[in-house]
Write a protein that holds these residues in place. Structure first.
Motif, PDB file in Angstrom:
ATOM      1  N   LEU A 163     131.525 136.842 -40.283  1.00 18.63           N
ATOM      2  CA  LEU A 163     131.944 135.376 -41.088  1.00 18.63           C
ATOM      3  C   LEU A 163     130.597 135.140 -41.748  1.00 18.63           C
ATOM      4  O   LEU A 163     129.475 135.558 -41.817  1.00 18.63           O
ATOM      5  CB  LEU A 163     132.148 134.334 -39.794  1.00 18.63           C
ATOM      6  N   THR A 164     130.800 134.173 -42.860  1.00 17.78           N
ATOM      7  CA  THR A 164     129.696 133.641 -43.796  1.00 17.78           C
ATOM      8  C   THR A 164     128.910 132.469 -42.855  1.00 17.78           C
ATOM      9  O   THR A 164     129.446 131.578 -42.844  1.00 17.78           O
ATOM     10  CB  THR A 164     130.504 133.190 -45.067  1.00 17.78           C
ATOM     11  N   THR A 165     127.634 133.051 -42.602  1.00 14.47           N
ATOM     12  CA  THR A 165     126.724 132.176 -41.822  1.00 14.47           C
ATOM     13  C   THR A 165     125.345 132.447 -42.156  1.00 14.47           C
ATOM     14  O   THR A 165     124.914 133.437 -42.887  1.00 14.47           O
ATOM     15  CB  THR A 165     126.896 132.404 -40.462  1.00 14.47           C
ATOM     16  N   LEU A 166     124.466 131.344 -41.888  1.00 10.90           N
ATOM     17  CA  LEU A 166     123.036 131.270 -41.994  1.00 10.90           C
ATOM     18  C   LEU A 166     122.449 131.763 -40.772  1.00 10.90           C
ATOM     19  O   LEU A 166     122.641 130.765 -39.730  1.00 10.90           O
ATOM     20  CB  LEU A 166     122.553 130.150 -42.817  1.00 10.90           C
ATOM     21  N   PHE A 167     121.446 132.383 -40.619  1.00 10.87           N
ATOM     22  CA  PHE A 167     120.693 132.776 -39.340  1.00 10.87           C
ATOM     23  C   PHE A 167     119.730 131.604 -39.266  1.00 10.87           C
ATOM     24  O   PHE A 167     119.065 130.935 -40.031  1.00 10.87           O
ATOM     25  CB  PHE A 167     119.836 134.150 -39.511  1.00 10.87           C
ATOM     26  N   GLY A 168     119.714 131.054 -37.802  1.00 11.09           N
ATOM     27  CA  GLY A 168     118.974 129.858 -37.318  1.00 11.09           C
ATOM     28  C   GLY A 168     118.027 130.580 -36.209  1.00 11.09           C
ATOM     29  O   GLY A 168     117.308 129.765 -35.482  1.00 11.09           O
ATOM     30  N   GLY A 169     118.200 131.958 -35.594  1.00  7.24           N
ATOM     31  CA  GLY A 169     117.521 132.333 -34.445  1.00  7.24           C
ATOM     32  C   GLY A 169     118.321 133.290 -33.631  1.00  7.24           C
ATOM     33  O   GLY A 169     119.415 133.237 -33.509  1.00  7.24           O
ATOM     34  N   ILE A 170     117.376 133.977 -32.739  1.00  7.69           N
ATOM     35  CA  ILE A 170     118.132 134.863 -31.741  1.00  7.69           C
ATOM     36  C   ILE A 170     118.475 133.824 -30.256  1.00  7.69           C
ATOM     37  O   ILE A 170     117.692 133.011 -30.013  1.00  7.69           O
ATOM     38  CB  ILE A 170     117.481 135.908 -31.435  1.00  7.69           C
ATOM     39  N   ASP A 171     119.421 134.342 -29.528  1.00  4.99           N
ATOM     40  CA  ASP A 171     119.599 133.469 -28.392  1.00  4.99           C
ATOM     41  C   ASP A 171     118.751 134.438 -27.144  1.00  4.99           C
ATOM     42  O   ASP A 171     119.105 135.395 -26.984  1.00  4.99           O
ATOM     43  CB  ASP A 171     121.051 133.715 -27.991  1.00  4.99           C
ATOM     44  N   SER A 172     117.921 133.516 -26.578  1.00 11.62           N
ATOM     45  CA  SER A 172     117.044 134.326 -25.552  1.00 11.62           C
ATOM     46  C   SER A 172     117.612 134.743 -24.396  1.00 11.62           C
ATOM     47  O   SER A 172     117.322 135.525 -23.692  1.00 11.62           O
ATOM     48  CB  SER A 172     115.987 133.415 -25.215  1.00 11.62           C
ATOM     49  N   ALA A 294     115.098 144.195 -27.436  1.00 12.55           N
ATOM     50  CA  ALA A 294     114.086 144.997 -26.877  1.00 12.55           C
ATOM     51  C   ALA A 294     114.157 144.996 -25.171  1.00 12.55           C
ATOM     52  O   ALA A 294     114.148 145.979 -24.768  1.00 12.55           O
ATOM     53  CB  ALA A 294     112.736 144.328 -27.121  1.00 12.55           C
ATOM     54  N   GLY A 295     114.529 143.992 -24.699  1.00 16.14           N
ATOM     55  CA  GLY A 295     114.565 143.805 -23.404  1.00 16.14           C
ATOM     56  C   GLY A 295     115.824 144.175 -22.607  1.00 16.14           C
ATOM     57  O   GLY A 295     115.985 144.083 -21.411  1.00 16.14           O
ATOM     58  N   SER A 296     116.857 144.227 -23.321  1.00 15.25           N
ATOM     59  CA  SER A 296     118.136 144.659 -22.885  1.00 15.25           C
ATOM     60  C   SER A 296     118.425 146.002 -22.706  1.00 15.25           C
ATOM     61  O   SER A 296     117.902 146.953 -23.519  1.00 15.25           O
ATOM     62  CB  SER A 296     119.341 143.923 -23.881  1.00 15.25           C
ATOM     63  N   TYR A 321     116.157 149.158 -24.518  1.00 13.70           N
ATOM     64  CA  TYR A 321     115.775 149.612 -25.711  1.00 13.70           C
ATOM     65  C   TYR A 321     114.274 149.761 -25.976  1.00 13.70           C
ATOM     66  O   TYR A 321     113.830 150.718 -26.720  1.00 13.70           O
ATOM     67  CB  TYR A 321     116.440 148.739 -26.734  1.00 13.70           C
ATOM     68  N   ALA A 322     113.452 148.773 -25.547  1.00 13.96           N
ATOM     69  CA  ALA A 322     112.098 149.130 -25.819  1.00 13.96           C
ATOM     70  C   ALA A 322     111.597 149.999 -25.052  1.00 13.96           C
ATOM     71  O   ALA A 322     110.776 150.867 -25.608  1.00 13.96           O
ATOM     72  CB  ALA A 322     111.559 147.713 -25.035  1.00 13.96           C
ATOM     73  N   GLU A 323     112.264 150.489 -23.811  1.00 13.40           N
ATOM     74  CA  GLU A 323     111.839 151.982 -23.091  1.00 13.40           C
ATOM     75  C   GLU A 323     112.021 153.114 -23.682  1.00 13.40           C
ATOM     76  O   GLU A 323     111.377 154.090 -23.840  1.00 13.40           O
ATOM     77  CB  GLU A 323     112.270 151.749 -21.349  1.00 13.40           C
ATOM     78  N   LEU A 324     113.097 153.057 -24.233  1.00 13.94           N
ATOM     79  CA  LEU A 324     113.674 154.131 -25.110  1.00 13.94           C
ATOM     80  C   LEU A 324     112.904 154.418 -26.340  1.00 13.94           C
ATOM     81  O   LEU A 324     112.504 155.553 -26.770  1.00 13.94           O
ATOM     82  CB  LEU A 324     115.099 154.267 -25.337  1.00 13.94           C
ATOM     83  N   VAL A 325     112.606 153.335 -27.018  1.00 16.09           N
ATOM     84  CA  VAL A 325     111.763 153.483 -28.070  1.00 16.09           C
ATOM     85  C   VAL A 325     110.574 153.979 -27.837  1.00 16.09           C
ATOM     86  O   VAL A 325     110.120 154.977 -28.501  1.00 16.09           O
ATOM     87  CB  VAL A 325     111.516 152.099 -28.885  1.00 16.09           C
ATOM     88  N   LYS A 326     109.720 153.560 -26.953  1.00 11.06           N
ATOM     89  CA  LYS A 326     108.663 154.120 -26.459  1.00 11.06           C
ATOM     90  C   LYS A 326     108.644 155.528 -25.934  1.00 11.06           C
ATOM     91  O   LYS A 326     107.584 156.352 -26.437  1.00 11.06           O
ATOM     92  CB  LYS A 326     107.933 153.195 -25.298  1.00 11.06           C
ATOM     93  N   GLN A 327     109.762 155.860 -25.609  1.00  8.06           N
ATOM     94  CA  GLN A 327     110.008 157.466 -25.216  1.00  8.06           C
ATOM     95  C   GLN A 327     110.234 158.309 -26.563  1.00  8.06           C
ATOM     96  O   GLN A 327     109.806 159.362 -26.590  1.00  8.06           O
ATOM     97  CB  GLN A 327     111.078 157.569 -24.247  1.00  8.06           C
ATOM     98  N   ALA A 328     110.805 157.778 -27.566  1.00  6.17           N
ATOM     99  CA  ALA A 328     111.276 158.372 -28.546  1.00  6.17           C
ATOM    100  C   ALA A 328     110.064 158.580 -29.767  1.00  6.17           C
ATOM    101  O   ALA A 328     109.922 159.602 -30.356  1.00  6.17           O
ATOM    102  CB  ALA A 328     112.367 157.768 -29.356  1.00  6.17           C
ATOM    103  N   TYR A 329     109.295 157.492 -29.846  1.00  8.79           N
ATOM    104  CA  TYR A 329     108.425 157.364 -30.929  1.00  8.79           C
ATOM    105  C   TYR A 329     107.041 157.644 -30.414  1.00  8.79           C
ATOM    106  O   TYR A 329     106.642 157.265 -29.242  1.00  8.79           O
ATOM    107  CB  TYR A 329     108.645 155.958 -31.599  1.00  8.79           C
ATOM    108  N   ARG A 330     106.027 158.082 -31.404  1.00 12.49           N
ATOM    109  CA  ARG A 330     104.756 158.240 -31.102  1.00 12.49           C
ATOM    110  C   ARG A 330     104.038 156.787 -30.890  1.00 12.49           C
ATOM    111  O   ARG A 330     104.479 155.762 -31.749  1.00 12.49           O
ATOM    112  CB  ARG A 330     103.816 158.989 -32.124  1.00 12.49           C
ATOM    113  N   PRO A 331     103.142 156.662 -30.110  1.00 10.29           N
ATOM    114  CA  PRO A 331     102.717 155.131 -29.818  1.00 10.29           C
ATOM    115  C   PRO A 331     102.129 154.499 -30.880  1.00 10.29           C
ATOM    116  O   PRO A 331     101.758 153.221 -30.672  1.00 10.29           O
ATOM    117  CB  PRO A 331     101.595 155.581 -28.613  1.00 10.29           C
TER     118      PRO A 331
END
Length: 668
Positions: A163-172, A294-296, A321-331
């Motif tokens: 839908l046509t919308t404007l970003f206001g932030g993520i939902d914690s 990241a934390g999900s 996702y944060a854990e797998l990013v750290k496993q996949a990519y160089r620090p």
């Protein structure tokens, strides 16, 4: 810092260049039909796709970023299929590519022709349901005669997005992004994706291309803006001179220039997640998306089959996702705890991939990050795009009956399909554009061997210059959509030929060497405007509707198109490809040609077997209601109808994937 890698041009290129120019002369006198052909005019020998190495970035450069390729592929598959990548938590990359790598939805799949400057729907409007009677979009009283054109609409059949919308932030708490509604009503700056003042999902301005075997394309997207060299943040490679990622060097986080060749898939992957048409509320950044995920856990709201060929090992003990990013990519790309101040917009140098006329007219273009982000959030565009690239590089369908026939099994094709193959390589001239084992002249192997700039004969002994693999075939009037004749967000031509004429070859990268290309000069005739990338043909039975406008629903309609010499070829002169002329095929020959095209289907794709297995996904499939009125949800938007598809493991599904609208490929 990653430096530019030169792609080695084969030493035999000079010889091939002479052969190619000889073939162009042959074409002018009606002798040659294949780009890379011998002087005899015979098509090149058949070869299976298994004989073609899968293109990839230079190994040393990839290893400088990725430390665990298997983990990166797992990350890429999860990100590609995860609906929470979309701002609405309903839209994944796979939402438009869940069916044999393409999209077979039929409700709310119409764009009014925005790239032609048209906001008026002709075919059915928002939330309309397509039927077989709607196709072909351009009709002919006699399908073999271009002069009998009747009904014509410039609407495009494509894929619904957001839908046509404007970003206001993520939902914690992990919910959809906080976004505000923007009216999408014509006359109020909108594009017309609304019914009775209620916003409906926007629809892309071009048909969603298939993603299987896309790794073989030198550039991606219909107009080639998915650059062969990824910059880690957007689709535009070296063209974006401000592009940067952030690396940890001697304890200090510094901006660095990413220039990784062989990465057209990565360039493409960086576009849709921030597209206001496809997946995102406008003005969201990759840093926002990185913080959201990241934390999900991977695919937290979806199911992974225990025997998934990639994600199966993670099905029971799923990482974040944060854990797998750290496993996949160089620090050095994520380890720093220092917060990066982005109040001045230092990080936000990515450019929007949406085509200009497809955007909403009234919304701001400034992405929102907050004032400070982590290094991992700043680099999330790199993590996302490169992981998706590595996953998509595994989606190679090279086990079709045609591949087995080309490898020497002469029983792999039926007698009719063999006749169709002869027509494909001869009278129909299909190999003029669908060349090589990849069945496209836009392939890495063809472009790097033959050159990125090419030429062909025109009328009155003229010689036209064009981008190799991109052709105007008269699908639509050139003015409707410029294709590779358009501009990038920096005002540069998308066409590499025009970039060379403008003296901007330094921005092309990936080993571009003007000395090894067909010379181009100001004033040379060009065959660029209205030209589009030649798609590969494997699994084409399952990937309708066809062409960049989705204007044909069956393979027979496509064959009719070529047999009459295109729909708008005469009107588009002198730009169209010279092979676009009436072929004079009989109906039995056309039947044979369609039968051959069916031999290009890989049964692993048809039954979603590994590597084409996948997690579960629910995709929006139009809104409740019809093309006259829609039911609204609590937020006042059109309420979605969801189509849910179960998780499929290595062994695939019991039922075969159907054709578009379940039509016979031979139907007209």
């Amino acid at each position: 810092m990653i430096t530019t890698e030169e792609i080695c041009v084969p030493a035999r290129q000079r010889v091939i260049r002479h052969v190619r120019q000889a073939s162009l002369i042959g074409l002018a006198v009606g002798m040659g039909v294949l780009q890379a052909q011998a002087s005899t005019g015979e098509p090149a020998p058949l070869a299976s796709l298994k004989t073609v190495p899968v293109p990839a970035p230079p190994p040393d450069q990839l290893a400088a970023i990725v430390q665990d390729k298997r983990a990166a592929i797992q990350l890429g598959k999860a990100l590609f299929w995860d609906t929470r990548v979309g701002s609405d938590n309903k839209t994944a990359c796979a939402t438009c590519h869940f069916h044999a790598g393409a999209d077979n939805r039929v409700k709310n799949q119409i764009n009014p022709g925005l790239l032609a400057g048209d906001k008026t729907f002709q075919l059915g409007g928002p939330n309309a349901t397509l039927t077989a009677a709607d196709f072909p979009l351009t009709r002919f009283a006699n399908p073999d005669l271009a002069g009998t054109r009747g009904r014509d609409v410039n609407d495009v059949v494509s894929s619904q997005g957001v839908l046509t919308t404007l970003f206001g932030g993520i939902d914690s708490r992990g919910g959809p992004d906080r976004c505000s509604n923007v009216p999408d009503v014509v006359g109020h700056g909108g594009s017309g994706f609304s019914l009775g003042g209620v916003n409906t999902r926007r629809v892309e301005p071009r048909n969603a291309p298939g993603i299987f075997n896309a790794v073989f394309n030198f550039r991606n997207f219909w107009d080639g803006r998915g650059n062969n060299m990824t910059n880690g943040i957007d689709p535009f490679g070296l063209r974006n001179t401000d592009a940067q990622v952030w690396t940890l060097q001697n304890g200090v986080v510094r901006p660095a220039r990413m220039t990784l060749s062989g990465s057209a898939l990565g360039s493409v992957a960086s576009g849709p997640p921030l597209s206001e048409n496809e997946m995102s509320c406008r003005n969201r950044s990759f840093a926002n998306l990185g913080r959201k995920l990241a934390g999900s856990k991977l695919l937290a709201d979806q199911r992974i089959a225990p025997d998934d060929s990639v994600l199966g090992p993670l099905a029971r003990n799923t990482p974040t996702y944060a854990e797998l990013v750290k496993q996949a990519y160089r620090p050095e790309y994520w380890r720093s705890g220092v917060r990066i101040n982005v109040a001045t917009g230092e990080v936000q140098r990515a450019r929007q991939s949406d085509l200009e006329r497809s955007r909403h007219d009234r919304s701001s273009q400034r992405p929102q990050n907050g004032d400070q982000i982590s290094q991992a959030e700043a680099n999330f565009s790199l993590f996302f795009s490169l992981a998706v690239q590595l996953y998509q590089a595994t989606l190679v369908s090279d086990d079709t009956p045609f591949d087995r026939y080309a490898a020497g099994n002469k029983q792999a094709l039926t007698t009719q399909q063999v006749r169709g193959l002869t027509i494909f390589r001869g009278p129909a001239q299909c190999v003029r554009c669908h060349a090589g084992p990849e069945l496209t002249s836009a392939s890495v192997s063809n472009v790097t061997a033959e050159g990125r700039l090419d030429q062909r004969p025109g009328a009155n002994n003229s010689v036209f210059r064009y981008d190799n693999g991109f052709f105007n075939t008269g699908v639509r009037p050139t003015a409707d959509d410029p294709g590779v004749g358009g501009l990038d967000p920096f005002g540069n031509p998308l066409s590499e030929t025009r970039m060379a004429i403008a003296g901007k070859t330094a921005l092309l990268g990936s080993g571009f060497d003007p000395a090894k290309e067909v010379p181009v000069t100001t004033g040379a005739p060009l065959a660029i405007d209205g030209a589009f990338k030649t798609p590969g043909l494997r699994n084409v039975e399952l990937t309708g509707p066809y062409f960049h406008n989705g204007g044909k629903s069956t393979l027979m309609q496509v064959v009719d198109f070529y047999n009459r010499g295109g729909d708008f070829t005469a009107a588009n002169q002198p730009v169209p490809d010279p092979t676009m002329r009436p072929l004079g095929l009989t109906q039995p020959q056309k039947d044979d040609l369609v039968a051959f095209l069916l031999s290009l289907t890989d049964e692993r794709v048809r039954f979603q077997r590994a590597p084409f297995d996948h997690p579960s996904i629910c995709v929006p499939d139009g809104q409740e209601g019809d093309a006259r009125a829609v039911v609204t949800d609590a937020a006042g938007n059109a309420k979605d109808v969801m189509r849910c598809i179960g998780a499929v493991g290595t062994r695939g599904a019991a039922a075969a994937l159907p054709t578009f609208l379940r039509l016979s490929p031979f139907a007209r």
